[in-house]
Design a protein around this motif. Sequence first.
Motif, short mmCIF file in Angstrom:
data_model
loop_
_atom_site.label_atom_id
_atom_site.label_comp_id
_atom_site.label_asym_id
_atom_site.label_seq_id
_atom_site.Cartn_x
_atom_site.Cartn_y
_atom_site.Cartn_z
N TYR A 185 -18.51 20.31 -23.60
CA TYR A 185 -18.83 18.89 -23.75
C TYR A 185 -17.58 18.01 -23.56
CZ TYR A 185 -21.26 14.67 -25.04
OH TYR A 185 -21.81 13.41 -24.99
N ALA A 186 -16.43 18.53 -23.95
CA ALA A 186 -15.19 17.78 -23.72
C ALA A 186 -14.98 17.57 -22.22
CB ALA A 186 -13.99 18.53 -24.32
N LEU A 187 -15.28 18.62 -21.44
CA LEU A 187 -15.13 18.53 -19.99
C LEU A 187 -16.17 17.56 -19.42
CD1 LEU A 187 -13.42 19.68 -17.77
CD2 LEU A 187 -15.00 21.61 -17.58
N ASN A 188 -17.36 17.63 -19.99
CA ASN A 188 -18.44 16.73 -19.58
C ASN A 188 -18.04 15.26 -19.81
OD1 ASN A 188 -21.00 15.56 -19.27
ND2 ASN A 188 -22.01 17.37 -20.08
N ILE A 189 -17.45 14.97 -20.96
CA ILE A 189 -17.00 13.61 -21.27
C ILE A 189 -15.91 13.19 -20.28
CG2 ILE A 189 -15.73 12.20 -22.96
CD1 ILE A 189 -17.20 13.71 -25.19
N ALA A 190 -14.96 14.11 -20.03
CA ALA A 190 -13.86 13.79 -19.11
C ALA A 190 -14.42 13.49 -17.71
CB ALA A 190 -12.86 14.94 -19.05
N ASP A 191 -15.33 14.34 -17.24
CA ASP A 191 -15.89 14.17 -15.89
C ASP A 191 -16.70 12.88 -15.79
OD1 ASP A 191 -14.71 16.42 -14.91
OD2 ASP A 191 -16.47 17.70 -15.16
N ALA A 192 -17.46 12.58 -16.83
CA ALA A 192 -18.26 11.35 -16.81
C ALA A 192 -17.35 10.12 -16.77
CB ALA A 192 -19.18 11.29 -18.02
N ALA A 193 -16.24 10.19 -17.52
CA ALA A 193 -15.30 9.06 -17.53
C ALA A 193 -14.67 8.89 -16.14
CB ALA A 193 -14.21 9.28 -18.58
N ILE A 194 -14.30 10.01 -15.54
CA ILE A 194 -13.68 9.95 -14.21
C ILE A 194 -14.69 9.41 -13.19
CG2 ILE A 194 -12.74 11.37 -12.32
CD1 ILE A 194 -11.56 13.18 -14.63
N ALA A 195 -15.95 9.88 -13.30
CA ALA A 195 -16.99 9.42 -12.37
C ALA A 195 -17.23 7.92 -12.51
CB ALA A 195 -18.28 10.20 -12.60
N SER A 196 -16.98 7.38 -13.70
CA SER A 196 -17.22 5.95 -13.89
C SER A 196 -15.97 5.13 -13.54
CB SER A 196 -17.64 5.67 -15.33
OG SER A 196 -16.53 5.76 -16.20
N GLY A 197 -14.96 5.80 -12.97
CA GLY A 197 -13.79 5.07 -12.48
C GLY A 197 -12.63 5.01 -13.47
N LEU A 198 -12.78 5.66 -14.64
CA LEU A 198 -11.69 5.65 -15.61
C LEU A 198 -10.73 6.80 -15.33
CD1 LEU A 198 -13.75 5.12 -18.89
CD2 LEU A 198 -12.13 3.48 -17.92
N ASN A 199 -9.52 6.68 -15.83
CA ASN A 199 -8.59 7.80 -15.84
C ASN A 199 -8.38 8.15 -17.31
OD1 ASN A 199 -6.49 9.55 -15.91
ND2 ASN A 199 -5.02 8.22 -14.85
N PRO A 200 -9.12 9.16 -17.82
CA PRO A 200 -9.07 9.43 -19.27
C PRO A 200 -7.65 9.71 -19.76
CG PRO A 200 -10.72 10.82 -18.19
CD PRO A 200 -9.99 10.10 -17.10
N ALA A 201 -6.83 10.34 -18.94
CA ALA A 201 -5.47 10.66 -19.38
C ALA A 201 -4.71 9.37 -19.71
CB ALA A 201 -4.73 11.45 -18.30
N ARG A 202 -5.06 8.29 -19.04
CA ARG A 202 -4.36 7.03 -19.26
C ARG A 202 -5.18 6.08 -20.16
NH1 ARG A 202 -4.71 4.24 -14.12
NH2 ARG A 202 -6.59 3.45 -15.08
N ASP A 203 -6.50 6.08 -19.95
CA ASP A 203 -7.34 5.06 -20.61
C ASP A 203 -7.84 5.47 -21.99
OD1 ASP A 203 -7.01 3.59 -18.31
OD2 ASP A 203 -8.81 4.39 -17.36
N PHE A 204 -7.87 6.77 -22.28
CA PHE A 204 -8.37 7.20 -23.60
C PHE A 204 -7.23 7.17 -24.61
CE2 PHE A 204 -12.24 10.05 -22.30
CZ PHE A 204 -12.87 8.93 -21.81
N PRO A 205 -7.52 6.73 -25.83
CA PRO A 205 -6.48 6.71 -26.87
C PRO A 205 -6.24 8.09 -27.49
CG PRO A 205 -8.54 5.82 -27.73
CD PRO A 205 -8.79 6.13 -26.28
N LEU A 206 -6.92 9.13 -27.02
CA LEU A 206 -6.83 10.46 -27.64
C LEU A 206 -5.41 11.01 -27.66
CD1 LEU A 206 -9.88 12.37 -26.08
CD2 LEU A 206 -9.69 11.40 -28.39
N SER A 207 -5.08 11.72 -28.76
CA SER A 207 -3.83 12.46 -28.77
C SER A 207 -4.09 13.96 -28.86
CB SER A 207 -2.95 12.02 -29.93
OG SER A 207 -3.59 12.32 -31.15
N GLY A 208 -5.30 14.35 -29.25
CA GLY A 208 -5.61 15.78 -29.34
C GLY A 208 -7.10 16.02 -29.37
N ALA A 209 -7.47 17.27 -29.12
CA ALA A 209 -8.88 17.65 -29.22
C ALA A 209 -8.95 19.00 -29.91
CB ALA A 209 -9.53 17.72 -27.85
N ILE A 210 -9.96 19.16 -30.75
CA ILE A 210 -10.14 20.39 -31.50
C ILE A 210 -11.51 20.93 -31.08
CG2 ILE A 210 -10.83 19.03 -33.54
CD1 ILE A 210 -9.53 21.28 -35.22
N LEU A 211 -11.47 22.00 -30.27
CA LEU A 211 -12.68 22.44 -29.59
C LEU A 211 -13.12 23.81 -30.08
CD1 LEU A 211 -11.65 21.43 -25.94
CD2 LEU A 211 -12.72 20.02 -27.70
N GLY A 212 -14.43 23.98 -30.23
CA GLY A 212 -14.95 25.27 -30.69
C GLY A 212 -16.43 25.39 -30.42
#
Lengths: 437, 142
Positions: A185-212
């Motif tokens: 789902y993290a990848l899904n969110i990243a891909d959806a953001a990219i598809a909508s023209g965002l650059n998540p690495a720059r535009d998201f305020p995230l500093s970390g993700a805890i995935l499981g």
Amino acid sequence: MRYFQPEYECISSEEMRTLQLERLRALVSYAYERIPFYHDSFDTAGFDPLSLSSLDDIERIPFTLKQDMRDAYPFGMFAVPRKDVVRIHASSGTTGTATVVGYTQHDLDVWADCFARCLVEDGATSESVVQIAYGYGLFTGGLGAHYGAERLGATALPMSSGNTKRQIQLMQDFQSDILACTPSYALNIADAAIASGLNPARDFPLSGAILGGEPSSNGVRREIEEKLGINVVDVYGLSEIMGPGVACECTRHTGLHVADDHFLIEIIDPVTLKHVAPGEWGELVVTTLTKECSPLVRYRTRDITRIITGEPCPCGRTNTRIDRMRGRSDDMLIIRGVNVFPSQIEQVITGFPDVASHYQIVLTTKGVLDEISLRVEPIETFDFDEVRKIEDLQRDIAAELKSELQIKVNVHVVEPRSIERYEGKAQRVLDLREKGE
Amino acid sequence: MIEQVTVFIENERGRLASLCRTLGDAGIQMHALMVADTSEFGVVRIVCDAPVKASRILKERGYRSSLANVVAVEVPDVPGGLASVLESLAHHDVNVEYAYCFALNGMTVDILKVDGENIVDKLTATGFHLLQPADLYTSREH
């Protein structure tokens, strides 16, 4: 903030073993007295709960299987009166009767502590906004992460999974700095953001993700880290044991730190059922040392991992470390008599930059033989103008799989976005084989 | 060099038809269409009057579409006409990946996907008439 509970995370291994033995002795007597299943299984195996004098004695105790929990459906494995049960979680039950786990208030407190430790391992503080995109409900992901975030004093943002557009919107509006969800789902969110023209690495305020919640390969993790521009840590847990928080990586990525004060882990050979040598791969077995409602003694998780030996983690935690899960013994596919883990296939795919990380494995029967096909999508920028390039890609992936798995895999490059995306656990394998009688 | 629209499609009933309908509905005029097919998928190559717009519309509709630079050569409409073009390319050490022909406004045009260094110079050296984008496109919309 470096640790949430340094008194347990940075304890000497001698002190930890003493604590574990004390808790294990109490636990086996507790389970024997309160749960008929353990009374019977210990008696049948000739194991006297009072005879436990060292941690090594644990090999004399019989295992608990998932089927044992199903047989006890719904409340046969509860060790406390119903008035003390404050919450229930259950597995989806898609492959049989659901497994039901109850929690006392103390159990929930321990769980919140464990997940709070994990959040701190991922760099969270009481200032953080934790966006929880695990499903809320009977599944343990959502509420487990939720109470962990609150226990830490961070701000929990209870999104649950799905509604990806809103996830992306609120992540920016509310300045979420930690994302908790499944890797797919993290990848899904990243891909959806990219598809909508965002650059998540720059535009998201995230500093970390805890995935499981599902295993993911190093390649998928790298892809998530690159797309989101953050450090990703793996958190481990099973609903039968507690939920996410049993073990978690820190940002140094040296393995998952186990909450040893609450969980005693062993690695066994799934065939001989004996302990493997330290550092060897095998099945993870967990004993819950402090659970009140649904304690488990030597629960066979079916997850394949190993204990990390060697240098201690530079983060300063002294807990046992286990490797990232390599797959589940349940997920193991037997194809023409060869054992194959889907994670092995995923590992090969991620070595090919021309294909996206979404894939599907299709199993069919041709004559009397199993056929395995792999469907992959080319990345956006793949130059497919020449048929030869697509055929070369298919042939190269097939050759790599052949050398990795020793079986022939038919590789198909398919149209982009034609492989279904998942919001929860990915269903990567489609088994259409005829079942023999 | 001209721009050709390339689309990757799976072999599925009606997929090519809906691709063409999509372009037709967008008012795009195709000059040529060639399908390179395998048992599983096809690569559709299209020369049309508005390649950038066509590729964009196809992407919006979920097709995997891209633009490829290809050479459009006017071929003498006589027996052996194409042979002399190809011989000349071979002589100049130009490798041809694929080729297809179509007629446009009384001309016979051959589309060539070639690789090698200084292609345009070499082709010009052969003395054949190379079509320019303006000869084919009515729209340069981006």
